[in-house]
Write an enzyme that holds these catalytic residues in place. Structure first.
Site, PDB file in Angstrom:
ATOM      1  N   HIS A 129      -6.109  -7.367  13.033  1.00 23.64           N
ATOM      2  CA  HIS A 129      -4.944  -6.405  13.231  1.00 23.64           C
ATOM      3  C   HIS A 129      -4.476  -6.135  14.599  1.00 23.64           C
ATOM      4  O   HIS A 129      -5.497  -5.718  15.242  1.00 23.64           O
ATOM      5  CB  HIS A 129      -5.168  -5.316  12.145  1.00 23.64           C
ATOM      6  N   ARG A 172     -10.308   0.155  15.246  1.00 25.52           N
ATOM      7  CA  ARG A 172     -10.151   0.835  13.768  1.00 25.52           C
ATOM      8  C   ARG A 172     -11.242   0.113  12.946  1.00 25.52           C
ATOM      9  O   ARG A 172     -12.552   0.226  13.130  1.00 25.52           O
ATOM     10  CB  ARG A 172      -8.887   0.826  13.487  1.00 25.52           C
ATOM     11  N   LYS A 180       0.906  -1.119   0.045  1.00 25.23           N
ATOM     12  CA  LYS A 180      -0.203  -0.053  -0.051  1.00 25.23           C
ATOM     13  C   LYS A 180       0.919   1.203  -0.031  1.00 25.23           C
ATOM     14  O   LYS A 180       1.993   1.201   0.234  1.00 25.23           O
ATOM     15  CB  LYS A 180      -0.852   0.220   1.284  1.00 25.23           C
ATOM     16  N   ARG A 191       1.332 -10.873   7.081  1.00 24.32           N
ATOM     17  CA  ARG A 191       0.997  -9.452   6.440  1.00 24.32           C
ATOM     18  C   ARG A 191       2.290  -8.323   6.500  1.00 24.32           C
ATOM     19  O   ARG A 191       1.834  -7.227   7.122  1.00 24.32           O
ATOM     20  CB  ARG A 191      -0.215  -8.736   6.542  1.00 24.32           C
ATOM     21  N   TYR A 246      15.147  30.194   7.299  1.00 22.17           N
ATOM     22  CA  TYR A 246      13.946  30.923   7.812  1.00 22.17           C
ATOM     23  C   TYR A 246      14.351  30.951   9.406  1.00 22.17           C
ATOM     24  O   TYR A 246      14.316  30.068  10.051  1.00 22.17           O
ATOM     25  CB  TYR A 246      12.695  30.364   7.392  1.00 22.17           C
ATOM     26  N   CYS A 279      13.049  24.196   4.769  1.00 23.59           N
ATOM     27  CA  CYS A 279      12.257  25.033   3.671  1.00 23.59           C
ATOM     28  C   CYS A 279      11.479  24.037   2.900  1.00 23.59           C
ATOM     29  O   CYS A 279      11.627  22.821   3.024  1.00 23.59           O
ATOM     30  CB  CYS A 279      13.144  25.751   2.962  1.00 23.59           C
ATOM     31  N   MET A 280      10.654  24.678   2.033  1.00 19.73           N
ATOM     32  CA  MET A 280       9.974  23.826   1.151  1.00 19.73           C
ATOM     33  C   MET A 280      10.624  22.986   0.130  1.00 19.73           C
ATOM     34  O   MET A 280      10.602  21.823  -0.090  1.00 19.73           O
ATOM     35  CB  MET A 280       8.755  24.637   0.483  1.00 19.73           C
ATOM     36  N   ASP A 281      11.803  23.823  -0.164  1.00 19.01           N
ATOM     37  CA  ASP A 281      12.647  23.015  -1.492  1.00 19.01           C
ATOM     38  C   ASP A 281      13.799  22.751  -1.045  1.00 19.01           C
ATOM     39  O   ASP A 281      14.776  22.267  -1.925  1.00 19.01           O
ATOM     40  CB  ASP A 281      12.326  23.747  -2.420  1.00 19.01           C
TER      41      ASP A 281
HETATM   42  C1  LIG Z   1      -0.147  -1.524   6.999  1.00 20.09           C
HETATM   43  C2  LIG Z   1      -0.738  -2.752   7.392  1.00 20.09           C
HETATM   44  C3  LIG Z   1       0.024  -3.832   7.508  1.00 20.09           C
HETATM   45  C4  LIG Z   1       1.401  -3.960   7.396  1.00 20.09           C
HETATM   46  O1  LIG Z   1       1.838  -3.325   8.634  1.00 20.09           O
HETATM   47  P1  LIG Z   1       3.463  -3.240   8.973  1.00 20.09           P
HETATM   48  O2  LIG Z   1       3.587  -2.915  10.477  1.00 20.09           O
HETATM   49  O3  LIG Z   1       4.163  -2.182   7.904  1.00 20.09           O
HETATM   50  O4  LIG Z   1       3.977  -4.575   8.851  1.00 20.09           O
HETATM   51  C5  LIG Z   1      -0.799  -5.076   7.742  1.00 20.09           C
HETATM   52  N1  LIG Z   1      -1.890  -5.417   7.707  1.00 20.09           N
HETATM   53  C6  LIG Z   1      -2.701  -4.252   7.883  1.00 20.09           C
HETATM   54  C7  LIG Z   1      -4.286  -4.230   7.861  1.00 20.09           C
HETATM   55  C8  LIG Z   1      -2.186  -2.880   7.579  1.00 20.09           C
HETATM   56  O5  LIG Z   1      -3.006  -1.816   7.452  1.00 20.09           O
END
Ligand SMILES: *Cc1c(COP(=O)(O)O)cnc(C)c1O
Length: 390
Positions: free
Chosen positions: A177, A146, A48, A233, A279, A326-328
């Protein structure tokens, strides 16, 4: 200090102010290591957020080469991008809002997560036009608070069982999770695992074979084998970062960082002692010196919170940013004797070898986590993918 020779100049970077190199061989090797640690569990590499800033498609392919059998992304659009690029591996998504193109995802053989009664309804509505059962995974909230089904698990299980009996869906997995995977001894870890086992049993009692059961992110993959179930995962560890920096470095877990951010000095100039820098003049030179201008800023993902703190390797020496981000651009006080000049390369972020600062160093400088450092590296920095298939 060390005197690392300047990396050879690569014609491919000529003319670039700054860029991101991504070592695909590291991603491949990291996935192979995670797979080894996962034992008999399969690996879903989480790609992701543009593969945590590393570039979605090349990283997905490298992860598959390394032994991942699944890819995971948050949003449907990310999964569709993988399909458009010709990636055919099993793909799970876990986040969509009402009105999303669920039918488009299902038609592209993308598995969708059911984490609520309404998301099941969205899937069932799409199934009417699909002409075959939708492949879904069901997500139970075992305590993260969540997404996923929290208090109405029994109702959702009943609705899932009905939809399955009617041939509208096929349930290929059930998952959850952790809230505290980075603190494996935290009491919620065991409580969530117990709740997960119960929730799976309830699904089975309703006649739904749960398919793949999965719970472990990177931290749990590396530190908690009892949470591996049928599939793990990992995300951040795929890119060679430690999800538990207090418990171990990437090297301690057999991983190596895949991202390096390099910039070319856009200026070096003399300044007198007492010169305020950037800045708000939050840095003032203490001697006659040379200031180096690094053409990356917060628009590129350099955290503004790391002003006067962020580390950069220049001329084989670690420097700390002089003044605000800064931004850049950012500024380094190179010292009076620096031989660096415009065009010389500096390493903003890389591997923790040869003095290169790491994403973890930046996270500590900015009061955040390594995840945020790499995922925010901006689109203005071109990605170069190295070490891929010839
Ligand atoms: C992002 C995410 C992961 C991976 O998490 P890490 O801590 O980067 O290994 C696994 N499962 C779900 C649902 C996530 O949102």
């Amino acid at each position: 200090m060390t005197t690392t020779p300047a990396p050879p100049t690569d014609p491919a970077t000529t003319g670039l102010s700054a860029w991101v190199d991504v070592d695909l061989a590291a991603i491949r090797d990291n996935v192979a290591e995670l797979s080894r640690r996962a034992g008999s569990a399969e690996v879903m590499a989480v790609v992701k957020a543009d593969a945590y800033g590393h570039g979605l498609v090349p990283c997905a392919r490298a992860a598959l080469d390394g032994g991942a059998s699944w890819l995971g992304v948050a949003q449907l659009a990310e999964a569709l991008e993988l399909r458009r690029a010709g990636v055919t591996a099993p793909l799970l998504t876990w986040l969509f809002a009402p009105g999303a193109d669920v039918l488009g995802a299902l038609e592209a053989d993308i598995e969708v997560t059911v984490g609520s009664a309404w998301s099941l309804e969205s899937v069932l509505a799409a199934t009417r036009s699909l002409g075959r059962p939708a492949r879904v995974q069901v997500k139970v909230d075992t305590g993260l608070g969540r997404n996923g089904v929290l208090t109405d698990w029994s109702e959702v299980v009943a609705a899932v069982a009905r939809a399955r009996a009617e041939g509208a869906i096929e349930v290929t997995g059930v998952w959850s999770h952790f809230a505290y995977a980075d603190a494996p001894q935290h009491p919620t870890v065991r409580a969530q695992q117990e709740r997960f086992v119960e929730a799976v049993a309830e699904l089975e009692r309703a006649g739904v074979r749960p398919g793949l059961r999965h719970l472990a992110n990177s931290a749990a993959t590396l530190t908690n084998p009892s949470a591996h179930f049928d599939l793990v995962r990992p995300g951040v560890a795929v890119y060679g970062l430690s999800p538990v920096p207090d418990l171990g470095s990437p090297a301690d877990f057999g991983l190596r960082e895949a991202m390096r951010v390099t910039a070319r000095l856009a200026g070096v100039k003399a300044a007198r002692a007492g010169q305020g820098v950037s800045y708000g003049h939050e840095y003032t030179t203490t001697q006659d010196t040379l200031l180096g201008l690094v053409p990356v800023g917060y628009a590129d993902g350099i955290p503004r919170a790391a002003g006067n703190r962020g580390p950069v390797l220049a001329g084989g020496r670690r420097h700390t940013l002089a003044g605000r981000v800064c931004m850049d651009q950012v500024v380094l006080d190179l010292g009076p004797d620096s031989t660096l000049g415009p065009g010389d390369e500096v390493v903003v972020l890389g591997r923790g070898v040869d003095g290169e600062p790491t994403a973890q160093d930046w996270a500590e400088a900015a009061g955040t986590i390594n995840y945020e450092i790499v995922t925010r590296m901006g689109p203005r920095l071109p990605r170069r993918h190295l070490g891929g298939p010839a």
